[in-house]
Scaffold this active site. Structure first.
Site, mmCIF file in Angstrom:
data_model
loop_
_atom_site.group_PDB
_atom_site.id
_atom_site.type_symbol
_atom_site.label_atom_id
_atom_site.label_comp_id
_atom_site.label_asym_id
_atom_site.label_seq_id
_atom_site.Cartn_x
_atom_site.Cartn_y
_atom_site.Cartn_z
ATOM 1 N N MET A 32 25.937 3.604 -20.259
ATOM 2 C CA MET A 32 26.060 3.124 -21.107
ATOM 3 C C MET A 32 27.313 4.534 -22.391
ATOM 4 S SD MET A 32 22.736 0.791 -23.075
ATOM 5 C CE MET A 32 22.074 2.015 -23.825
ATOM 6 N N ALA A 34 28.090 7.813 -23.611
ATOM 7 C CA ALA A 34 27.576 9.346 -23.941
ATOM 8 C C ALA A 34 27.384 9.659 -22.999
ATOM 9 C CB ALA A 34 26.442 8.553 -25.294
ATOM 10 N N LEU A 35 28.328 10.020 -21.682
ATOM 11 C CA LEU A 35 27.780 10.931 -21.003
ATOM 12 C C LEU A 35 27.476 12.597 -20.679
ATOM 13 C CD1 LEU A 35 30.440 9.141 -18.359
ATOM 14 C CD2 LEU A 35 28.756 8.467 -19.209
ATOM 15 N N ALA A 37 25.348 15.883 -18.833
ATOM 16 C CA ALA A 37 24.511 16.552 -17.347
ATOM 17 C C ALA A 37 24.189 15.574 -15.899
ATOM 18 C CB ALA A 37 24.592 17.657 -17.619
ATOM 19 N N HIS A 39 24.393 12.771 -16.199
ATOM 20 C CA HIS A 39 25.201 11.138 -15.753
ATOM 21 C C HIS A 39 25.717 11.920 -14.302
ATOM 22 C CE1 HIS A 39 24.600 9.508 -19.669
ATOM 23 N NE2 HIS A 39 24.056 8.482 -19.032
ATOM 24 N N GLN A 155 16.034 9.244 -12.363
ATOM 25 C CA GLN A 155 14.657 9.308 -12.645
ATOM 26 C C GLN A 155 14.385 9.059 -13.485
ATOM 27 O OE1 GLN A 155 12.714 8.268 -8.992
ATOM 28 N NE2 GLN A 155 11.663 8.238 -10.874
ATOM 29 N N LYS A 156 15.011 9.281 -14.702
ATOM 30 C CA LYS A 156 14.180 9.885 -16.472
ATOM 31 C C LYS A 156 14.360 8.448 -16.447
ATOM 32 C CE LYS A 156 16.274 10.104 -19.986
ATOM 33 N NZ LYS A 156 15.860 9.658 -21.431
ATOM 34 N N VAL A 183 18.209 15.714 -14.932
ATOM 35 C CA VAL A 183 18.505 17.129 -14.612
ATOM 36 C C VAL A 183 17.880 17.572 -16.822
ATOM 37 C CG1 VAL A 183 20.674 17.865 -15.583
ATOM 38 C CG2 VAL A 183 20.536 16.087 -14.061
ATOM 39 N N SER A 193 21.047 10.696 -24.375
ATOM 40 C CA SER A 193 22.748 10.906 -25.445
ATOM 41 C C SER A 193 22.405 10.722 -26.131
ATOM 42 C CB SER A 193 22.813 9.079 -24.529
ATOM 43 O OG SER A 193 23.563 8.956 -23.166
HETATM 44 O O1 PAF Z 1 20.587 2.997 -18.331
HETATM 45 C C1 PAF Z 1 21.547 2.710 -18.703
HETATM 46 O O2 PAF Z 1 21.559 3.351 -19.693
HETATM 47 C C2 PAF Z 1 21.278 0.948 -19.317
HETATM 48 O O3 PAF Z 1 19.749 0.787 -18.641
HETATM 49 C C3 PAF Z 1 22.131 0.714 -18.094
HETATM 50 C C4 PAF Z 1 21.432 0.679 -17.017
HETATM 51 C C5 PAF Z 1 23.835 0.912 -17.861
HETATM 52 C C6 PAF Z 1 21.767 -1.335 -18.319
HETATM 53 O O4 PAF Z 1 22.688 -1.050 -19.918
#
Ligand code: PAF
Length: 297
Positions: A32, A34-35, A37, A39, A155-156, A183, A193
């Site tokens: 979604m 708001a990346l 480390a 991600h 896995q979080k 992480v 995020s």
């Molecule tokens: O984990 C997330 O960021 C969201 O739940 C996902 C898997 C992208 C689905 O909107």
């Protein structure tokens, strides 16, 4: 700042995405935005998997309204595509799929939903009614749009990962689902995020989630204690309740095969799952431990 040429291409339409990437040629990382480390670890894992098969990495960035409840943070969920593209630069991402809400739900909120079943109503699902139906619905759509060979999840969000794996099995969706370890910051806090909602004191208090996991593990491993699930759970809960800035939502010990709570006779690997509100942020964390027969009665 990374060069514009290092940033992934941005694709906003389903048709263009499908034209660019034939079915079965990609490793998808659904996000979604708001990346952070955490991600990036998913993306790096996806790049390694894609590299094995000559595939390409696609990251989706879509804040899915279907998975937010009426009183949740949909409106203020952080959105900064530019910053996200900078974060992804140099990590081997071929494209970011960034549709708007109209592209994903042209006829308004999807009438057809994937239902998450019994486990979807527990834990996160009990606190966030409808969340998992909305999450599974968008993940099913993303898997249908991108048709990746493999999709990578953190896995979080252990319950999310469990439910996605089960959906893919139940609905015969031909993508492999891979989970990647959480992480953490140096002090143990799982990257999220939503950590950016925390003030300074709350950021310190938020350590109690990982501290509670550590307490659960230590209790389970202590040969002088009877390591039944309820004792382990109580030890972890005490850590959270001792922190005045944290309000426990749930703390469960589940069988990883079913995501249902274990009883005190359970032996083997179990997963501790925690949600707590710290200031304005609702945080989750989880980790595994081994429940072994006790040495004392
Ligand atoms: O984990 C997330 O960021 C969201 O739940 C996902 C898997 C992208 C689905 O909107």
């Amino acid at each position: 700042m990374p060069a514009a040429s290092d940033r992934p291409e941005v694709i906003t339409s389903i048709a263009a995405l499908r034209e660019r990437f034939p079915a079965g040629t990609t490793a998808l990382v659904p996000t979604m935005g708001a990346l952070h480390a955490g991600h990036v670890a998913l993306v790096d894992h996806a790049a390694a998997l894609a590299g094995e098969t000559g595939g390409e990495v696609v990251v989706s960035i879509f804040v899915n309204p279907l998975q937010f409840g009426p009183n949740e943070d949909l409106a203020r969920y952080p959105r900064d595509l530019d910053a996200d593209l900078d974060t992804l630069a140099g990590h081997g991402v071929a494209a970011v799929f960034h549709p708007d809400v109209e592209e994903m739900y042209p006829a308004g909120p999807s009438q057809t939903r994937v239902t998450a079943g019994e486990v979807g109503g527990l834990w996160e699902g009990a606190s966030r009614p409808g969340h998992f139906d909305g999450m599974l619905t968008v993940v099913a759509k993303l898997l249908g749009i991108v048709r990746p060979a493999v999709a990578v999840f953190g896995q979080k969000d252990a319950q999310q990962l469990f439910l996605v794996e089960r959906m893919v099995r139940d609905l015969d969706i031909p993508s492999r689902i891979v989970g990647v370890d959480t992480v953490r910051a140096d002090d143990g806090l799982a990257l999220s995020s939503r950590n950016r909602y925390l003030g300074d004191d709350e950021r310190i208090a938020a350590r109690v989630l990982s501290a509670a996991l550590a307490a659960a593990r230590a209790t389970a491993a202590d040969p002088a204690l009877r390591p039944a699930a309820s004792a382990v759970r109580a030890a972890a809960e005490a850590v959270i309740t001792a922190e005045p800035l944290a309000a426990l939502d749930y703390l469960g010990i589940v069988d990883p095969a079913t995501f249902l709570p274990v009883d005190d006779d359970f032996r083997g690997e179990a997963r501790v799952i925690i949600a707590a509100k710290v200031g304005p942020a609702r945080l989750i964390d989880n980790g595994t431990l081994e429940l072994r027969p006790g040495t004392t009665a």
